[in-house]
Design a protein around this motif. Structure first.
Motif, PDB file in Angstrom:
ATOM      1  N   ARG A 172      13.961  -4.835  21.012  1.00  0.00           N
ATOM      2  CA  ARG A 172      14.820  -5.744  21.776  1.00  0.00           C
ATOM      3  C   ARG A 172      14.934  -5.369  23.251  1.00  0.00           C
TER       4      ARG A 172
ATOM      5  N   VAL B  33      25.741  -9.754  22.794  1.00  0.00           N
ATOM      6  CA  VAL B  33      25.171  -9.600  21.458  1.00  0.00           C
ATOM      7  C   VAL B  33      26.059 -10.348  20.466  1.00  0.00           C
TER       8      VAL B  33
ATOM      9  N   ALA C  53      14.360  -7.991  26.190  1.00  0.00           N
ATOM     10  CA  ALA C  53      15.403  -8.253  27.181  1.00  0.00           C
ATOM     11  C   ALA C  53      14.859  -8.070  28.591  1.00  0.00           C
TER      12      ALA C  53
ATOM     13  N   LEU D  16      17.421 -13.896  23.038  1.00  0.00           N
ATOM     14  CA  LEU D  16      16.573 -12.845  22.492  1.00  0.00           C
ATOM     15  C   LEU D  16      16.771 -12.743  20.987  1.00  0.00           C
TER      16      LEU D  16
ATOM     17  N   CYS E 155      21.786 -12.244  22.783  1.00  0.00           N
ATOM     18  CA  CYS E 155      20.983 -11.611  21.743  1.00  0.00           C
ATOM     19  C   CYS E 155      21.448 -12.071  20.366  1.00  0.00           C
TER      20      CYS E 155
END
Length: 341
Positions: free
Chosen positions: A134, A57, A138, A89, A152
């Motif tokens: 999310r 992330v 994913a 993402l 992400c």
């Protein structure tokens, strides 16, 4: 003569104008709600969804853009070069797609998929999926598109998705006033900076903090030639761009950062136009004459551009120590990585 971008109400709020204290009750409420939400995830009252591949992330603890997209692109390029199938993402902020998860292609419209996802799809050549949920996006990247690593873009506070690595990106504004929303720009308290895996500074100098923080690394943004919005095969050097009076516009988190970059490159700016982040362009936003803009703005303004509109692609350069740190964490997660040569 250059007309500098004027400070905005947003700038005053970000720095902590005295009037923000009227919002202190709401910041207290925000603190309580956020703390309870984190607690619910921690003790299992809210579900954390995991996928069968590692997740990185890239986010921040403040609102507004500060350079996450170049970091996502740098990570995607690095691991793609190592033979890893990377998926990206994004929430798809600013888009209005009707079906999710949605795979983004370079031919999509920014109005539908969002400016940043379109830029990521165009530059990275990786699978890019947008989904406001999310965890669902994913799963689609891992199971349907068979990606081996998910990066992400944003979502540091989206605790419903399990992550293996957390990277915070900051610019020279750091944490602004240091107040929580809505008093200030913080989504989470300063304590969060000691719980992530790395901090990337989109800045010329390494800042210092009074509290303990994660390992810190500087990022530099390299740019070479300008690219025409009308015809991407046309490029122009700094020298040729400077032959005509230039106007710069930017609809990013910190427009002044872009204007400063152009100035450092030797570009003489006659005007600087700061627009809100994720600004939806119209014809009236595009002035006549030579116009310079960011790549993020270009994906939205391309259809409105005239022959003398140019954007500046940038690429992030980050220390190899940063990648070594991330590699070690991903290997523990089971990702097979051949060391970069």
């Amino acid at each position: 003569m250059s007309q500098k971008a004027k400070p905005t109400i947003h700038d005053s709020w970000y720095k902590g104008h005295p009037l923000v204290w009227f919002l202190s009750p709401f910041s207290l409420l925000f603190f309580v709600v956020s703390a309870l939400r984190r607690l619910f995830f921690k003790i299992g009252l809210k579900r954390v969804h995991s996928v069968n591949v590692p997740v990185i992330v890239v986010g921040n603890i403040t609102v507004g853009g500060n350079g996450k997209t170049p970091v996502v692109l740098a990570l995607a390029e690095y691991y793609s070069r190592l033979g890893v199938k990377v998926g990206i993402l994004s929430r798809g902020y600013g888009g209005n797609a009707s079906i999710y998860p949605r795979v983004v292609s370079a031919t999509d419209n920014a109005e539908e998929v969002g400016d940043e996802p379109l830029l990521l799809a165009t530059r990275s050549k990786c699978s890019v999926v947008i989904d406001p949920i999310r965890a669902r996006g994913a799963s689609y990247l891992a199971e349907t598109l068979q990606c081996e690593l998910i990066i992400c873009d944003d979502g540091l506070q989206h605790y419903a998705l399990h992550r293996d690595v957390e990277v915070v990106v900051m610019d020279n504004r750091k944490v602004g006033s240091g107040f929580l929303l809505p008093m200030g720009p913080l989504r989470e308290g300063m304590w969060r900076l000691s719980h992530v895996d790395a901090i990337i500074h989109n800045s010329d100098t390494m800042p210092t903090f009074d509290n303990a923080v994660a390992p810190q690394f500087l990022m530099s943004l390299a740019a070479s030639e300008f690219v025409s919005l009308v015809d991407s095969s046309r490029t122009a050097s700094v020298e040729s761009i400077n032959e005509q009076p230039c106007k710069a516009l930017a609809g990013i988190g910190s427009p002044q950062r872009f204007f400063n970059q152009l100035t450092k490159m030797g570009i003489t700016l006659n005007d600087e136009v700061a627009l809100p982040d994720h600004h939806a362009f119209s014809e009236k936003d595009i002035p006549s004459g030579r116009v310079l803009m960011t790549e993020k703005d270009a994906v939205k303004a391309r259809k409105l551009a005239h022959e003398d509109c140019w954007y500046l692609p940038v690429s992030a350069t980050i220390s190899s120590d940063f990648y070594n740190l991330i590699n070690a964490k991903l290997v523990k997660r089971g990702l097979a990585i051949e060391q970069d040569q």
